[in-house]
Design a protein around this motif. Structure first.
Motif, mmCIF file in Angstrom:
data_model
loop_
_atom_site.group_PDB
_atom_site.id
_atom_site.type_symbol
_atom_site.label_atom_id
_atom_site.label_comp_id
_atom_site.label_asym_id
_atom_site.label_seq_id
_atom_site.Cartn_x
_atom_site.Cartn_y
_atom_site.Cartn_z
ATOM 1 N N SER A 20 0.836 -1.365 -0.002
ATOM 2 C CA SER A 20 0.089 -0.029 0.073
ATOM 3 C C SER A 20 0.994 1.326 0.041
ATOM 4 O O SER A 20 1.920 1.475 0.900
ATOM 5 N N PRO A 21 0.689 2.131 -0.928
ATOM 6 C CA PRO A 21 1.555 3.309 -0.957
ATOM 7 C C PRO A 21 1.531 4.041 0.225
ATOM 8 O O PRO A 21 0.759 4.420 0.877
ATOM 9 N N GLY A 22 2.787 4.561 0.894
ATOM 10 C CA GLY A 22 3.006 5.123 1.942
ATOM 11 C C GLY A 22 3.201 4.360 3.274
ATOM 12 O O GLY A 22 3.407 4.997 4.221
ATOM 13 N N LEU A 23 2.832 3.012 3.370
ATOM 14 C CA LEU A 23 2.688 2.206 4.568
ATOM 15 C C LEU A 23 4.135 1.954 4.965
ATOM 16 O O LEU A 23 4.547 2.452 6.048
ATOM 17 N N ILE A 24 4.823 1.471 3.998
ATOM 18 C CA ILE A 24 6.402 1.139 4.445
ATOM 19 C C ILE A 24 7.004 1.916 3.322
ATOM 20 O O ILE A 24 8.277 2.704 3.976
ATOM 21 N N PHE A 25 6.924 2.017 2.047
ATOM 22 C CA PHE A 25 7.513 2.876 1.240
ATOM 23 C C PHE A 25 6.473 3.520 0.122
ATOM 24 O O PHE A 25 5.709 2.957 0.136
ATOM 25 N N GLN A 26 7.062 4.512 -0.532
ATOM 26 C CA GLN A 26 6.185 5.134 -1.550
ATOM 27 C C GLN A 26 7.202 5.302 -2.659
ATOM 28 O O GLN A 26 8.123 6.217 -2.565
ATOM 29 N N LEU A 27 6.912 4.715 -3.876
ATOM 30 C CA LEU A 27 7.712 5.045 -4.989
ATOM 31 C C LEU A 27 6.640 5.715 -6.269
ATOM 32 O O LEU A 27 5.627 5.241 -6.317
ATOM 33 N N PRO A 28 6.801 6.810 -6.708
ATOM 34 C CA PRO A 28 7.500 7.804 -6.392
ATOM 35 C C PRO A 28 7.277 8.707 -5.314
ATOM 36 O O PRO A 28 6.088 8.793 -4.998
ATOM 37 N N GLY A 29 8.054 9.131 -4.306
ATOM 38 C CA GLY A 29 7.866 9.960 -3.223
ATOM 39 C C GLY A 29 7.369 11.323 -3.603
ATOM 40 O O GLY A 29 7.326 11.667 -4.781
ATOM 41 N N PHE A 35 9.916 6.825 3.006
ATOM 42 C CA PHE A 35 9.617 5.951 3.793
ATOM 43 C C PHE A 35 8.460 6.196 4.975
ATOM 44 O O PHE A 35 8.734 7.050 5.508
ATOM 45 N N LEU A 36 7.604 5.457 5.268
ATOM 46 C CA LEU A 36 6.721 5.595 6.247
ATOM 47 C C LEU A 36 6.106 7.074 6.488
ATOM 48 O O LEU A 36 5.761 7.503 7.403
ATOM 49 N N ASN A 37 5.473 7.619 5.348
ATOM 50 C CA ASN A 37 4.897 8.946 5.283
ATOM 51 C C ASN A 37 3.402 8.729 5.320
ATOM 52 O O ASN A 37 2.838 9.969 5.467
ATOM 53 N N MET A 38 2.975 7.695 4.962
ATOM 54 C CA MET A 38 1.407 7.485 5.214
ATOM 55 C C MET A 38 0.511 8.502 4.153
ATOM 56 O O MET A 38 -0.581 8.884 4.506
#
Length: 68
Positions: free
Chosen positions: A18-27, A34-37
């Protein structure tokens, strides 16, 4: 016996990718956050492609089974 690999692997990948849970590509501000929810449309599309490729890897290429 029932094969539990598909629901377990599918649910685990869905939760962890799930985007934002552990990592998000692209941020939002960096290539990887990482971990931005938080999430965005490009991030959702990229995580969907990664999810599909990992499902193909586990079920078509590696032919994973878990019987209980």
């Amino acid at each position: 016996m029932k094969d539990w690999a598909a629901p377990l692997i599918g649910a685990a990948l869905f939760a962890f990718l799930s985007p934002g849970l552990i990592f998000q590509l692209p941020g939002k501000h960096r290539p990887v956050d990482f971990l931005n929810m938080k999430t965005s449309i490009p991030s959702m599309l990229l995580h969907t492609v990664i999810y599909g490729l990992l499902l193909i890897l586990f079920f078509v290429i590696l032919d994973v089974h878990l019987y209980a």
